[in-house]
Scaffold this motif. Structure first.
Motif, short mmCIF file in Angstrom:
data_model
loop_
_atom_site.label_atom_id
_atom_site.label_comp_id
_atom_site.label_asym_id
_atom_site.label_seq_id
_atom_site.Cartn_x
_atom_site.Cartn_y
_atom_site.Cartn_z
N HIS A 428 42.84 49.09 46.71
CA HIS A 428 44.02 49.35 47.55
C HIS A 428 44.57 48.05 48.13
O HIS A 428 45.79 47.89 48.28
CB HIS A 428 43.67 50.32 48.68
N LEU A 429 43.70 47.11 48.44
CA LEU A 429 44.16 45.81 48.92
C LEU A 429 45.00 45.11 47.85
O LEU A 429 46.04 44.50 48.16
CB LEU A 429 42.95 44.94 49.29
N ALA A 453 43.75 43.98 57.06
CA ALA A 453 44.03 42.61 56.61
C ALA A 453 45.47 42.23 56.89
O ALA A 453 46.34 43.08 57.12
CB ALA A 453 43.75 42.48 55.11
N LEU A 454 45.70 40.92 56.86
CA LEU A 454 47.04 40.34 56.90
C LEU A 454 47.32 39.71 55.55
O LEU A 454 46.54 38.88 55.06
CB LEU A 454 47.15 39.28 58.00
N ILE A 455 48.43 40.11 54.93
CA ILE A 455 48.85 39.58 53.64
C ILE A 455 50.20 38.90 53.84
O ILE A 455 51.13 39.51 54.37
CB ILE A 455 48.97 40.70 52.59
N VAL A 461 45.90 37.05 50.95
CA VAL A 461 45.22 37.58 52.14
C VAL A 461 44.87 36.40 53.05
O VAL A 461 44.07 35.54 52.68
CB VAL A 461 43.95 38.35 51.75
N THR A 462 45.46 36.37 54.23
CA THR A 462 45.22 35.27 55.16
C THR A 462 44.10 35.58 56.14
O THR A 462 43.41 34.67 56.59
CB THR A 462 46.50 34.92 55.93
N GLN A 463 43.92 36.86 56.48
CA GLN A 463 42.83 37.27 57.36
C GLN A 463 42.40 38.68 56.98
O GLN A 463 43.23 39.49 56.52
CB GLN A 463 43.27 37.25 58.83
#
Length: 515
Positions: A428-429, A453-455, A461-463
Motif C-alpha cells: 500500500h505504501l 509516513a510522509l511521502i 518516503v521522507t519519514q
C-alpha cells in the motif's frame, strides 16, 4: 510416451507459477518491503518467453491464466487474514475465496494471452508492442470492471528505477505497459544479438530516452511549492483489529488515546486514521466531538485536524468519512469515501449470503461523490482519500479538472489492520508513492497499524513510523502547484486515452494479420 508428455507439460506449469510468484515479490520484497523494478521485468519476460512457445491459442490462454493466478495469489494472499482471522470465515472457505478471486481476475490475462497468440506479428518489435497493448488492456479491465481491483498492477514495482520518471506522463498503467514491452523484447533476445551493433544501438537509444525523461522530470520538479512547510502530526493508534470495534476493549481505547492525542498535538495539521473514532456520532458520549471541534475551530486557532469517523445512522445509512476542523469554520469539512471495498464496505448483488458468513462491522456503507472538494488550510488545498481509494489514480485525478482548485497535497487515512502483519502494508505504501509520482503531490499517510509516513512530491518516503507500534509521527510537508501531463489528461478523459491506445494497436495488429 505418456510419462514424458506429462513431464513436458508440467515443466512449463512449474515455471509459470515460479514466474508469477516472482512477479508478486517484485511489488514489495519481504523484509525490506521495497519494490524491485528489475524483478518485475525479468519475471514478466520469463512468462513472455513461455507464451511465445505455446503450441496453440488455447495453451497460450492457459499459460496466461496460470501465470496471472499465481502472481495475484502471491500478491493479495493476505485477504485470507481479513476473512478468516478477523472475519470468522472458515479457513478452507477463506483460502478458496482468495484463490477464486485470483483465478477470476486471471481470466483477463488469459484472454490477452489468447489474443497475442492469435495476432502474433513476425517482427520482434511489433511483437513487443502488441504484447504491451494487450497487457495494458488486461490491466485496465482488472482495474475498472466490477468496481475494479487493480491491487498489484505491474507498474507499482516501478516507484523506483528508470521507468518511475515516466509516471508523470502515462501513469501506473502506462508504466506497466512499457515494462511489458521491455519484458517481451528481453524474452526475444538471442545469443547472436549480443554481437550485433544494431542491438546495442537500440539499447543505447532506449537508455537515452529514459535518461531524457528523468531529466525533464527533474526540471519540472523545480517548480515553486504552494506555501511554506506545513507541520503535521500523524496518529497511529495500533488498535488490534480483533478489538477495534469491541465495546469493552478497542472502542474505549481508541476514544481515549485518539482523544488525548488530538487535544495535545501542537502541529498545524493533525491527522487521525480511518475510523479512528469507531462509533457513529450519536453513539459517542455527549460532548466528545464538540470538545474536539472547539479545540480546532476557534477563531484565533492555529491548528486544523482531519479525523476518520463513520457518519450517518443505522436506519438511514452511513458513510466511511473524514471530518475536518479548521479555525474559524462554522461547519466542519466532510469527505465521504467514494470507492468502497467489495464485501468489506458494500455487498455486491447476489453475495449477501457470503458476507453473512463473516463478522464485519459497519459492512454496508453509502458511497460518496466523485471529485469532492479539498479542505483549504494554511495555503494548502488538502485532498483526503480513505484506504484503498489511492489505488485509483483516475478517480483522484478528477479533482484536478479545475487547476485553480486542484489539490496541493493528498492525505490518505487507512486501516490496514484487517490484514495483520503482512506485506499488504508495504504494498500500500508503494501505491501511495505512485500517486505522488503521477501527480507530483506529497502524500501524507495516517494509518492504524502502518505504514504511517510522509511521502514527498518525488514519491520518496521522507519519514515513517515503524508498523504495529503506537505513536505520533511529526514532520513537515510542502504542497505543490502546477499540473503533470498525467493530471491534465486523466482529469479530462479518465483512462479513455489508454483504452483507445491499447485497442488501436490491437485493431491494427488484427488488420495486419488478416492481410
Amino acid at each position: 510416451m505418456r510419462r514424458g508428455a506429462a513431464s513436458g507439460a508440467a515443466a512449463p506449469a512449474v515455471a509459470l507459477v515460479v514466474a508469477g510468484g516472482a512477479q508478486a515479490l517484485s511489488l514489495a520484497w519481504p523484509g525490506s518491503g521495497q519494490p524491485l523494478w528489475w524483478l518485475q521485468i525479468v519475471s514478466l519476460a520469463g512468462f513472455a518467453w513461455l507464451l511465445r512457445r505455446a503450441p496453440g491459442a488455447l495453451a497460450a490462454a492457459l499459460r496466461g491464466w496460470l501465470f496471472a493466478t499465481a502472481w495475484l495469489v502471491g500478491t493479495f494472499w493476505w485477504l485470507f487474514i481479513s476473512m478468516h482471522t478477523y472475519g470468522g470465515l472458515a479457513a478452507p472457505l477463506a483460502a478458496l475465496a482468495v484463490l477464486g478471486l485470483a483465478a477470476f481476475l486471471g481470466a483477463y490475462y488469459a484472454i490477452a494471452s489468447w489474443c497475442f497468440w492469435a495476432l502474433r506479428p513476425k517482427g520482434r518489435a511489433l511483437q513487443a508492442i502488441v504484447f504491451a497493448a494487450l497487457w495494458l488492456l488486461a490491466e485496465l479491465a482488472r482495474g475498472v470492471l466490477w468496481t475494479g481491483f487493480p491491487w498489484g498492477a505491474g507498474g507499482y514495482a516501478h516507484t523506483d528505477g528508470p521507468l518511475a520518471a515516466l509516471a508523470r506522463w502515462v501513469g501506473v498503467y502506462g508504466v506497466g505497459a512499457l515494462a511489458a514491452a521491455l519484458a517481451m523484447a528481453l524474452a526475444q533476445v538471442r545469443p547472436a544479438d549480443v554481437l550485433r551493433a544494431r542491438a546495442w544501438l537500440s539499447v543505447g537509444a532506449l537508455a537515452l530516452v529514459l535518461w531524457g525523461a528523468a531529466d525533464v522530470r527533474e526540471r519540472a520538479l523545480a517548480q515553486e511549492p504552494a506555501s511554506p512547510p506545513l507541520g503535521v502530526a500523524l496518529l497511529q493508534g495500533n488498535i488490534p483489529q480483533d478489538e477495534k470495534f469491541q465495546p469493552g476493549s478497542g472502542v474505549p481505547l481508541a476514544l481515549r488515546w485518539y482523544g488525548q492525542e488530538l487535544r495535545a498535538a501542537q502541529a498545524q495539521l493533525v491527522v487521525a486514521p480511518e475510523t479512528a473514532i469507531p462509533l457513529l456520532p450519536q453513539q459517542l458520549e455527549p460532548g466528545y466531538l464538540e470538545q474536539l471541534r472547539s479545540r480546532y475551530s476557534a477563531l484565533d486557532g492555529t491548528q486544523a485536524a482531519l479525523v476518520g469517523i463513520p457518519l450517518g445512522s443505522f436506519t438511514q445509512g452511513y458513510t466511511n468519512s473524514v471530518l475536518g476542523w479548521v479555525p474559524g469554520a462554522i461547519e466542519p469539512y466532510r469527505y465521504d469515501k467514494h470507492h468502497l471495498v467489495p464485501f468489506g464496505e458494500f455487498i455486491p448483488p447476489l453475495f449477501k449470503w457470503f458476507t453473512e458468513m463473516m463478522d464485519i462491522p459497519l459492512g454496508d456503507f453509502r458511497r460518496g461523490g466523485l471529485g469532492q472538494a479539498p479542505m483549504a488550510w494554511a495555503g494548502e488545498r488538502i485532498a483526503p482519500n480513505i484506504c484503498y481509494e489511492d489505488l485509483f489514480g483516475e478517480e483522484l485525478g478528477a479533482r484536478f479538472a479545475d487547476p485553480q482548485q486542484a489539490p496541493t497535497m493528498f492525505v490518505n487515512l487507512s486501516n490496514i489492520g484487517w490484514f495483520g502483519d503482512s506485506i499488504a502494508i508495504d504494498q500500500h505504501l508503494a501505491i501511495s508513492r505512485m500517486r505522488a509520482l503521477e501527480f507530483e503531490r506529497p502524500m501524507v499517510r495516517a494509518t492504524n497499524t502502518g505504514a504511517t509516513a510522509l511521502i514527498d512530491h518525488r514519491g520518496q518516503v521522507t519519514q515513517r513510523l515503524p508498523a504495529h507500534t503506537r505513536g505520533v509521527l511529526l514532520g513537515e510537508v510542502q504542497g505543490r502547484t502546477g499540473l503533470t501531463p498525467f493530471a491534465v489528461w486523466v482529469a479530462r478523459a479518465g483512462l479513455a486515452p489508454l483504452w483507445g491506445l491499447g485497442l488501436a494497436v490491437v485493431a491494427l495488429a488484427w488488420r495486419r494479420r488478416r492481410r
